[in-house]
Enzyme design. Structure first.
Site, PDB file in Angstrom:
ATOM      1  N   LYS A 121       0.503  -1.186   0.050  1.00  0.00           N
ATOM      2  CA  LYS A 121       0.019   0.573   0.274  1.00  0.00           C
ATOM      3  C   LYS A 121       0.186   1.303   0.309  1.00  0.00           C
ATOM      4  O   LYS A 121       0.675   2.226  -1.146  1.00  0.00           O
ATOM      5  CB  LYS A 121      -0.871  -0.167   1.346  1.00  0.00           C
ATOM      6  CG  LYS A 121      -2.219  -0.745   1.429  1.00  0.00           C
ATOM      7  CD  LYS A 121      -1.679  -1.858   2.187  1.00  0.00           C
ATOM      8  CE  LYS A 121      -2.375  -3.616   1.785  1.00  0.00           C
ATOM      9  NZ  LYS A 121      -2.504  -4.205   3.405  1.00  0.00           N
ATOM     10  N   ASP A 140      -6.769  -0.667   0.600  1.00  0.00           N
ATOM     11  CA  ASP A 140      -6.279  -1.353   1.839  1.00  0.00           C
ATOM     12  C   ASP A 140      -7.819  -1.052   2.314  1.00  0.00           C
ATOM     13  O   ASP A 140      -8.951  -1.683   1.847  1.00  0.00           O
ATOM     14  CB  ASP A 140      -5.860  -1.267   2.494  1.00  0.00           C
ATOM     15  CG  ASP A 140      -5.202  -2.677   3.927  1.00  0.00           C
ATOM     16  OD1 ASP A 140      -5.726  -3.501   3.483  1.00  0.00           O
ATOM     17  OD2 ASP A 140      -4.655  -2.247   4.970  1.00  0.00           O
TER      18      ASP A 140
END
Length: 221
Positions: A121, A140
């Site tokens: 991420k 996420d």
DNA sequence: ATCCCGAGGG
DNA sequence: CCCTCTGGAT
């Protein structure tokens, strides 16, 4: 000209204009974007803002941070939480950048993932916010919340939600969509009670139509 | 009390 | 897979 040269040119321009803020999202110098992204985990923008000027005036470059004392860095980044771990991560990342990447933040996913404290991420956000490169959409904790928009259930596989989101947008805008979704997930489409009254996506949101307008869920302002 | 721009480690 | 790391907001 190859893409590495292009990245270097981009980096040079970025270091001329280190702070570019658009719609509350920090763009610009890859070093700053990387550090700010790592620090931003599990915290508020306010905490990061409080730390940012102190940190970057003391450690303006990867070389400065690489030479820093971890304890001293920890004291500075303390307001952002997880401060010991974050201090270890950003100093370790700076050291690897200096020792293995000639002092420049790498612009390839596989290289970014080698840096301590950088997972998929963080790497994605750095690629899009610092380099304008899109590897897809990975948000996420936000994918679940954005699933409100798609009207998907929380039980849906995160990987599937991610795939659906990526398929929804053309490749050219993955990077900006990624950054904007994260920002929106932080400011408006928050956990718990989303601020639907302030949300510009209401018209397309199945969550809003089904749950909020159906008066089944209360929203905060 | 619970959750958050996660990643690393056992 | 589950735990930990931390402070702040709600």
């Amino acid at each position: 000209m190859d893409s590495d040269t292009a990245c270097s040119i981009y980096r040079a321009l970025c270091s001329c204009y280190p702070e570019r803020i658009e719609n509350g999202i920090s763009y610009g110098d890859p070093f700053r974007v990387l550090i700010l992204t790592i620090l931003s985990a599990q915290t508020t923008d306010r905490s990061v803002e409080a730390v940012r000027p102190v940190l970057f005036s003391r450690y303006p470059s990867p070389a400065d941070l690489a030479a820093a004392d971890v304890e001293e860095v920890a004291a500075i980044v303390r307001p952002t939480g997880f401060y010991r771990m974050k201090a270890r991560h950003i100093v370790g990342a700076a050291r690897m950048i200096v020792e293995e990447y000639g002092g420049s933040v790498p612009c390839r996913m596989e290289d970014l993932l080698r840096l301590p404290g950088v997972g998929r991420k963080t790497a994605n956000i750095v690629l899009s916010n610092a380099f304008g490169i899109s590897e897809g959409i990975a948000v996420d904790t936000h994918v679940r919340r954005i699933s409100r928009l798609l009207g998907l259930t929380d039980a849906g596989e995160p990987a599937k939600i991610e795939k659906d989101l990526t398929a929804l947008f053309p490749r050219a805008v993955w990077g900006s969509v990624n950054a904007l979704l994260v920002q929106h997930g932080r400011a408006v489409c928050i956990a718990g009670r989303p601020r639907c009254t302030a949300c510009v996506l209401r018209a397309w949101c199945r969550y809003y139509r089904d749950e909020v307008q159906g008066n089944r869920i209360a929203t905060s302002t």
